[in-house]
Design a protein around this motif. Structure first.
Motif, mmCIF file in Angstrom:
data_model
loop_
_atom_site.group_PDB
_atom_site.id
_atom_site.type_symbol
_atom_site.label_atom_id
_atom_site.label_comp_id
_atom_site.label_asym_id
_atom_site.label_seq_id
_atom_site.Cartn_x
_atom_site.Cartn_y
_atom_site.Cartn_z
ATOM 1 N N LYS A 118 -7.152 19.317 92.487
ATOM 2 C CA LYS A 118 -9.006 19.841 93.597
ATOM 3 C C LYS A 118 -9.774 18.434 93.059
ATOM 4 C CE LYS A 118 -13.290 21.408 92.734
ATOM 5 N NZ LYS A 118 -14.752 23.159 91.695
ATOM 6 N N ALA A 119 -9.431 17.877 92.685
ATOM 7 C CA ALA A 119 -10.633 16.347 92.721
ATOM 8 C C ALA A 119 -9.144 15.524 93.339
ATOM 9 C CB ALA A 119 -10.200 15.375 91.274
ATOM 10 N N ALA A 120 -7.571 15.258 93.583
ATOM 11 C CA ALA A 120 -7.570 14.577 94.421
ATOM 12 C C ALA A 120 -6.958 15.181 95.729
ATOM 13 C CB ALA A 120 -5.634 14.975 94.066
ATOM 14 N N ALA A 121 -7.277 16.324 96.184
ATOM 15 C CA ALA A 121 -7.776 17.227 97.523
ATOM 16 C C ALA A 121 -9.422 16.715 98.037
ATOM 17 C CB ALA A 121 -7.840 18.763 97.934
ATOM 18 N N GLU A 122 -10.058 16.800 97.140
ATOM 19 C CA GLU A 122 -11.403 16.500 97.635
ATOM 20 C C GLU A 122 -12.144 15.034 98.073
ATOM 21 O OE1 GLU A 122 -14.128 19.719 95.340
ATOM 22 O OE2 GLU A 122 -13.707 18.142 94.512
ATOM 23 N N ARG A 123 -11.036 14.118 97.291
ATOM 24 C CA ARG A 123 -10.880 12.986 97.593
ATOM 25 C C ARG A 123 -9.950 12.596 99.091
ATOM 26 N NH1 ARG A 123 -12.095 13.520 92.540
ATOM 27 N NH2 ARG A 123 -13.330 11.575 91.806
ATOM 28 N N SER A 124 -9.803 13.931 99.699
ATOM 29 C CA SER A 124 -8.625 13.558 100.371
ATOM 30 C C SER A 124 -7.064 12.632 100.543
ATOM 31 C CB SER A 124 -9.545 13.303 102.591
ATOM 32 O OG SER A 124 -10.837 14.325 102.386
ATOM 33 N N LEU A 125 -6.893 12.869 99.741
ATOM 34 C CA LEU A 125 -5.793 12.095 99.345
ATOM 35 C C LEU A 125 -3.901 12.622 98.827
ATOM 36 C CD1 LEU A 125 -7.362 10.759 95.451
ATOM 37 C CD2 LEU A 125 -6.589 9.846 98.185
ATOM 38 N N VAL A 126 -4.151 14.246 99.387
ATOM 39 C CA VAL A 126 -3.294 15.008 100.067
ATOM 40 C C VAL A 126 -3.678 16.069 100.563
ATOM 41 C CG1 VAL A 126 -1.703 14.601 97.396
ATOM 42 C CG2 VAL A 126 -3.881 16.613 98.095
ATOM 43 N N LYS A 127 -2.382 16.442 101.393
ATOM 44 C CA LYS A 127 -2.293 17.278 102.080
ATOM 45 C C LYS A 127 -1.706 18.162 101.822
ATOM 46 C CE LYS A 127 1.305 17.411 105.776
ATOM 47 N NZ LYS A 127 1.846 17.617 106.899
ATOM 48 N N ARG A 128 -0.425 18.548 100.309
ATOM 49 C CA ARG A 128 0.089 18.827 100.688
ATOM 50 C C ARG A 128 0.564 19.331 99.186
ATOM 51 N NH1 ARG A 128 5.519 19.539 103.244
ATOM 52 N NH2 ARG A 128 4.214 19.963 104.896
ATOM 53 N N VAL A 129 0.668 20.190 98.007
ATOM 54 C CA VAL A 129 0.470 19.974 96.670
ATOM 55 C C VAL A 129 1.503 20.873 96.279
ATOM 56 C CG1 VAL A 129 -1.015 21.114 94.458
ATOM 57 C CG2 VAL A 129 -1.821 19.906 96.466
ATOM 58 N N VAL A 130 2.637 21.015 95.107
ATOM 59 C CA VAL A 130 3.276 22.066 94.431
ATOM 60 C C VAL A 130 3.050 21.918 92.852
ATOM 61 C CG1 VAL A 130 5.559 22.199 92.878
ATOM 62 C CG2 VAL A 130 5.201 21.004 95.726
ATOM 63 N N ILE A 131 2.835 23.402 93.394
ATOM 64 C CA ILE A 131 1.700 24.051 91.260
ATOM 65 C C ILE A 131 3.151 24.498 91.173
ATOM 66 C CG2 ILE A 131 0.368 25.461 90.362
ATOM 67 C CD1 ILE A 131 -1.630 25.174 92.667
ATOM 68 N N ALA A 132 3.840 23.258 89.336
ATOM 69 C CA ALA A 132 5.241 24.683 88.912
ATOM 70 C C ALA A 132 4.911 24.933 87.469
ATOM 71 C CB ALA A 132 6.062 23.375 88.855
ATOM 72 N N GLY A 133 5.480 26.938 87.158
ATOM 73 C CA GLY A 133 5.181 26.730 85.924
ATOM 74 C C GLY A 133 4.888 28.065 86.225
ATOM 75 N N GLY A 134 4.764 29.427 86.346
ATOM 76 C CA GLY A 134 4.700 30.857 86.598
ATOM 77 C C GLY A 134 3.198 30.891 84.826
ATOM 78 N N ASP A 135 3.228 30.616 83.910
ATOM 79 C CA ASP A 135 2.107 31.079 83.220
ATOM 80 C C ASP A 135 1.279 30.525 83.089
ATOM 81 O OD1 ASP A 135 3.970 33.350 81.692
ATOM 82 O OD2 ASP A 135 4.395 31.127 80.330
ATOM 83 N N THR A 136 1.036 29.129 83.827
ATOM 84 C CA THR A 136 -0.242 28.365 84.126
ATOM 85 C C THR A 136 -0.358 28.747 85.155
ATOM 86 O OG1 THR A 136 1.428 25.961 85.042
ATOM 87 C CG2 THR A 136 0.207 26.945 82.100
#
Length: 434
Positions: free
Chosen positions: A349-367
């Protein structure tokens, strides 16, 4: 609104986007919400054929599950969807104390009027095969890994929370519910659908190939008839129903998708303990990705993420470096999925709010479910199929920095070793390239 064909409730976020992919590829207009949508929310999407709910029950106790699932199922029942599906991991990750699929079945039996609750055991497209009630799984989804009986699977037999110690799903689920469990095996699937039946409260259904899935889709529609049908299983449910609806021209499958383009830099946040994910992290590091290792034990003990982690991630992203944030080799079993997932989500979230990324991978089913919530994601729409079982999606959020962010949710078993490079490039899956 159109008559809804399907509503599904996923036990985690990665598995929910898996189900979203297969119903969208079948041609359905669908959205995945983070909570059961209200009537007003659904009215904002009058063209929907289906919708999903990305839950977090995979990491909860049976009592916690019941408090969530009973009202969720009542809300979903009220939408009038013909099929209501409780979506579980294709390897049936669960136990009598955590993420109990049996408890979900019991909740569904309380809310819906099924004579028998179908449980689909296999998902051939993901390398999961159920034969005479026993589940076999490929090592890695979207890879060329070997196939193992579930209780001998190198990864699933050593799962940190719910290790697979039984491949017969009747016995596995029998530890989680008192209901009797029958079986429709691959021999019975050769019969005409009108002659396939089972009188037990729960019926497990074998699946070895996609021909079986087409017949299962037809059989499930026959069971639904003029009423709602509650079912349990992996995204094989969406594939089975989608194939049947395509054959009957209820839906027209989608074979071409717009190329999403490259993402540079790419941010990966991982709470996965899977050796498949570990292999992918090692490959990415050897091919130019930077890593930031977080102290998972400290986070789960103190509930605090050090500011230096945010600074390190954001500095690397500002330098156009691809970054993987993960827990490193020192992570221990049975850490809090909520605390760890929330901390990872706060980084993204912090990275997106600073417009540093347009794509994020979230790995891990439980988390993943907790990470998505920490990012203030309210729903997602599928953009394109990248790796089977893990589509690229667009986030919908009231937070303008998150709204429109491209997100990819990866289960621990998903992908070949170059997974993160594939997501960075945005390469479309299989013959869907355009």
């Amino acid at each position: 609104m159109k008559k809804l064909l399907l509503a599904f409730y996923g036990d985690d976020f990665t598995g929910s986007t898996d189900a979203l992919e297969f119903i969208c590829r079948a041609g359905a207009k669908a959205i995945l919400f983070i909570a059961p949508p209200t009537a007003a929310q659904l009215n904002d999407y009058p063209d929907l054929d289906a919708y999903g709910v990305a839950g977090k029950t995979r990491s909860l106790s049976p009592d916690e599950m019941e408090k969530i699932l009973l009202p969720a199922f009542e809300t979903m029942k009220a939408t009038g969807a013909k099929h209501i599906h409780y979506k579980v991991c294709s390897t049936f990750d669960s136990s009598a104390t955590i993420g109990s699929i049996g408890k979900a079945i019991d909740c569904g039996a309380t809310v819906f009027a099924n004579t028998t609750i179908p449980v689909l055991g296999g998902m051939p497209a993901l390398g999961r095969f159920c034969v005479f009630g026993n589940l076999f799984a490929k090592m890695g989804i979207g890879s060329e890994g070997k196939i193992y009986r579930l209780d001998r699977h190198p990864s699933m037999s050593k799962h940190p929370v719910t290790p697979a110690d039984e491949s017969d799903l009747r016995l596995h689920l029998g530890k989680q519910t008192a209901k009797k469990i029958g079986l429709i095996d691959i021999i019975q699937l050769k019969q005409p659908v009108e002659e396939i039946n089972c009188d037990e409260a729960i019926v497990l259904i074998d699946a070895l190939n996609e021909t079986h899935l087409l017949k299962i889709g037809e059989w499930m529609n026959l069971q639904a008839n003029e009423k709602q049908l509650f079912s349990v299983g992996s995204s094989g449910i969406e594939l089975a129903l989608g194939k049947y609806w395509n054959e009957k021209k209820v839906l027209a499958s989608i074979s071409e998708w717009q190329h999403p383009g490259k993402a540079n830099p790419l941010l990966v946040i991982s709470g996965s303990c899977s050796p498949v994910t570990a292999m992918q992290i090692a490959y990415a590091k050897a091919n130019g990705f930077e890593e930031v290792i977080i102290d998972a034990i400290k986070i789960c003990t103190d509930g605090v993420m050090e500011s230096s982690v945010f600074d390190a991630v954001n500095t690397l992203l500002q330098q156009q470096k691809n970054v993987i944030v993960h827990t490193g080799p020192k992570q221990t079993d049975n850490l809090s999925s909520e605390k760890l997932g929330t901390a990872l989500g706060q980084i993204a979230k912090a990275a997106a709010e600073r417009s540093l990324v347009k794509r994020v991978v979230i790995a891990g089913g439980d988390t993943s479910s907790y990470a998505a919530r920490a990012m203030e994601i309210e729903a997602v729409e599928m953009i394109a199929p990248i790796v089977i079982g893990a589509p690229l999606c667009k986030a919908l959020s009231k937070n303008i920095s998150i709204n429109g962010l491209e997100v990819n949710f990866k289960g621990g078993q998903v992908g070949s070793e170059n997974y993160f490079e594939i997501i960075k490039q945005g390469k479309l899956h299989g013959d869907t390239q355009s």
